[in-house]
Design a protein around this motif. Structure first.
Motif, PDB file in Angstrom:
ATOM      1  N   PRO A 156       0.802  -1.233   0.000  1.00 56.39           N
ATOM      2  CA  PRO A 156       0.000   0.000   0.000  1.00 56.39           C
ATOM      3  C   PRO A 156       0.836   1.286   0.000  1.00 56.39           C
ATOM      4  O   PRO A 156       0.537   2.225  -0.735  1.00 56.39           O
ATOM      5  N   ARG A 160       0.821   4.160  -2.982  1.00 61.32           N
ATOM      6  CA  ARG A 160       0.421   5.540  -2.724  1.00 61.32           C
ATOM      7  C   ARG A 160       1.511   6.546  -3.045  1.00 61.32           C
ATOM      8  O   ARG A 160       1.216   7.660  -3.456  1.00 61.32           O
ATOM      9  N   SER A 228       4.578   9.184  13.308  1.00 61.44           N
ATOM     10  CA  SER A 228       3.886   9.994  12.288  1.00 61.44           C
ATOM     11  C   SER A 228       2.538   9.382  11.943  1.00 61.44           C
ATOM     12  O   SER A 228       1.548  10.100  11.766  1.00 61.44           O
ATOM     13  N   LEU A 229       2.494   8.051  11.804  1.00 61.41           N
ATOM     14  CA  LEU A 229       1.233   7.396  11.469  1.00 61.41           C
ATOM     15  C   LEU A 229       0.208   7.621  12.568  1.00 61.41           C
ATOM     16  O   LEU A 229      -0.949   7.945  12.303  1.00 61.41           O
ATOM     17  N   ARG A 230       0.651   7.454  13.820  1.00 65.26           N
ATOM     18  CA  ARG A 230      -0.284   7.644  14.932  1.00 65.26           C
ATOM     19  C   ARG A 230      -0.805   9.071  14.960  1.00 65.26           C
ATOM     20  O   ARG A 230      -1.991   9.303  15.183  1.00 65.26           O
ATOM     21  N   ALA A 232      -0.997  11.108  12.360  1.00 63.07           N
ATOM     22  CA  ALA A 232      -1.869  11.300  11.188  1.00 63.07           C
ATOM     23  C   ALA A 232      -3.255  10.732  11.480  1.00 63.07           C
ATOM     24  O   ALA A 232      -4.275  11.338  11.144  1.00 63.07           O
ATOM     25  N   ILE A 233      -3.288   9.571  12.108  1.00 60.93           N
ATOM     26  CA  ILE A 233      -4.581   8.963  12.464  1.00 60.93           C
ATOM     27  C   ILE A 233      -5.327   9.852  13.443  1.00 60.93           C
ATOM     28  O   ILE A 233      -6.523  10.101  13.306  1.00 60.93           O
ATOM     29  N   ALA A 234      -4.591  10.364  14.440  1.00 58.77           N
ATOM     30  CA  ALA A 234      -5.229  11.165  15.479  1.00 58.77           C
ATOM     31  C   ALA A 234      -5.825  12.445  14.908  1.00 58.77           C
ATOM     32  O   ALA A 234      -6.854  12.936  15.417  1.00 58.77           O
ATOM     33  N   THR A 235      -5.205  13.003  13.880  1.00 58.36           N
ATOM     34  CA  THR A 235      -5.739  14.269  13.334  1.00 58.36           C
ATOM     35  C   THR A 235      -6.958  14.051  12.454  1.00 58.36           C
ATOM     36  O   THR A 235      -7.674  14.998  12.169  1.00 58.36           O
ATOM     37  N   LEU A 236      -7.181  12.819  11.987  1.00 57.79           N
ATOM     38  CA  LEU A 236      -8.380  12.564  11.183  1.00 57.79           C
ATOM     39  C   LEU A 236      -9.594  12.494  12.106  1.00 57.79           C
ATOM     40  O   LEU A 236      -9.506  11.949  13.213  1.00 57.79           O
ATOM     41  N   PRO A 237     -10.736  13.003  11.653  1.00 63.05           N
ATOM     42  CA  PRO A 237     -11.923  12.948  12.513  1.00 63.05           C
ATOM     43  C   PRO A 237     -12.412  11.506  12.673  1.00 63.05           C
ATOM     44  O   PRO A 237     -12.304  10.699  11.754  1.00 63.05           O
ATOM     45  N   ASN A 238     -12.923  11.204  13.851  1.00 59.81           N
ATOM     46  CA  ASN A 238     -13.525   9.887  14.080  1.00 59.81           C
ATOM     47  C   ASN A 238     -14.823   9.735  13.289  1.00 59.81           C
ATOM     48  O   ASN A 238     -15.383  10.736  12.826  1.00 59.81           O
ATOM     49  N   VAL A 239     -15.277   8.500  13.184  1.00 60.51           N
ATOM     50  CA  VAL A 239     -16.533   8.229  12.462  1.00 60.51           C
ATOM     51  C   VAL A 239     -17.664   9.035  13.106  1.00 60.51           C
ATOM     52  O   VAL A 239     -17.883   8.934  14.315  1.00 60.51           O
ATOM     53  N   PRO A 240     -18.363   9.865  12.310  1.00 58.30           N
ATOM     54  CA  PRO A 240     -19.352  10.749  12.896  1.00 58.30           C
ATOM     55  C   PRO A 240     -20.739  10.124  13.048  1.00 58.30           C
ATOM     56  O   PRO A 240     -21.599  10.698  13.704  1.00 58.30           O
ATOM     57  N   TYR A 241     -20.965   8.953  12.411  1.00 58.19           N
ATOM     58  CA  TYR A 241     -22.317   8.405  12.446  1.00 58.19           C
ATOM     59  C   TYR A 241     -22.383   7.175  13.347  1.00 58.19           C
ATOM     60  O   TYR A 241     -21.386   6.574  13.650  1.00 58.19           O
TER      61      TYR A 241
END
Lengths: 241, 241
Positions: A156, A160, A228-230, A232-241
């Motif tokens: 992957p 990318r 960095s991966l952690r 990057a994950i933390a800055t993405l919003p969690n699932v909102p639904y």
């Protein structure tokens, strides 16, 4: 198991292999899977193998000692295409000698794959993937990398981030990140690693390095990549639904 | 091919599946691989399958209609352990009916795997992986996720970032990132996705959503994750040797 990745880029070649060989989890050894043939200012060729170690070593010996009837070797073939053909012929010679016995003992045991990268004066840098049948394919600008062995964990990040235009040292960094993902997810891939960087038209190894767990750069990359991966994950919003 | 991931976390369960089914690249269809059985305030169970679609559908039918001799169903079993046993029994019933014919036609054709997650009143949330032989294993705090189908591309990110303590919606985000890596690297895994989130002791789906390419959150995650990865790579130093 094994993981090897080869990259054909506009500036040259990057080749990276691990060194874990196993015949079951209680029989693990370190074998280099990268062999290099070079002649200053004239040629540099690098072969990496995955699969049956006895087959890989027999092929390498043929390529060193010369293949009958005319004793052709990787140090004497005139072009990279002929080099790939010679590896294919050597695979077929080993199959002729050992294939039947191997397959009789265990179907599928004649299991081998190679990556051959390099450049010979008068020609372009080339990267080939050579199969157990001795046939082969060639990397192109649109598919600039090949992998053999345990390739999925590390694919992957290459899908990318790698392109034909990637700088050689940035590409080598990507190869090491891809290897790190594989090392973490599959116990049968192991250190030390062998890294080769060949700049176009230099006909020599610009970098040739064995990398073990104490290599400061590889340690830094592994640690920083994880954090960095952690992040990057933390800055993405969690699932909102 | 298929990719399904199930997570057992301190706060509950996250289940995610794709919906691509193929019998060769020229015969591709969308089939939901997630089936949910629930009874408000009493139980919620979710089954995801990978492998032979006919086997998966036959198993699901047995679980719906009841399995002989005593007509046990997923809506009536008293515990999650008994639910996993029932899935195993259904797999064996299908093997008894169809296994020999399938294997005679093509060795290995009786190829099936399930993830079963859920909670039944009086018991804890549980996640099981059930094999083609009808036997099964259970997720634990130290191994909080199971994957079936095309699992390798999406495993490194889970190995690095998921733990039993991860928040449910952060875990669902990780499941979607893991799915995204798989979608990009393997054509035989495809949208829409089915996502289920079950909070501990709620005995109901907190989130149950079909996610297609127009889902705004999934689009945002895919784009931002790609750019975060590229940035993270760019900030790491290139190979210095």
């Amino acid at each position: 198991m094994t993981y090897c990745v080869g990259m054909l880029l506009k500036d040259g070649l990057v080749m990276l292999s691990d060194s874990r060989t196993n015949a079951g989890v209680d029989n693990i050894a370190t074998f280099r899977k990268m062999t290099i043939w070079s002649h200053p200012e004239e040629r540099v060729l690098c072969l990496m193998s995955s699969g049956n170690l006895a087959v890989a070593q027999a092929v390498t010996n043929y390529l060193d000692e010369g293949l009958e009837p005319d004793g052709e070797r990787l140090t004497s073939v005139p072009t990279m295409f002929r080099a790939a053909q010679l590896v294919g012929k050597a695979v077929r010679a080993v199959y002729e000698a050992d294939g039947q016995s191997l397959e009789a003992k265990e179907p599928g045991a004649f299991n081998i794959a190679f990556l051959l990268g390099g450049q010979i004066k008068g020609g372009e840098p080339r990267l080939y993937q050579i199969y157990a049948a001795g046939n082969f394919i060639q990397a192109t600008e649109s598919t600039p990398f090949f992998q053999i062995g345990e390739h999925k964990y590390g694919k992957p990040i290459l899908d990318r981030a790698l392109s034909y235009d990637t700088d050689l040292r940035a590409a080598a960094k990507l190869a090491l990140i891809s290897m790190d993902s594989t090392l973490r997810s599959n116990l049968s891939v192991g250190l030390p690693l062998d890294l080769l960087i060949v700049r176009r038209d230099s006909f020599a190894a610009e970098t040739r390095r064995s990398i073990d767990e104490n290599d400061p750069y590889f340690r830094e990359i592994r640690q920083r990549w994880s954090s960095s991966l952690r992040e990057a994950i933390a800055t993405l919003p969690n699932v909102p639904y």
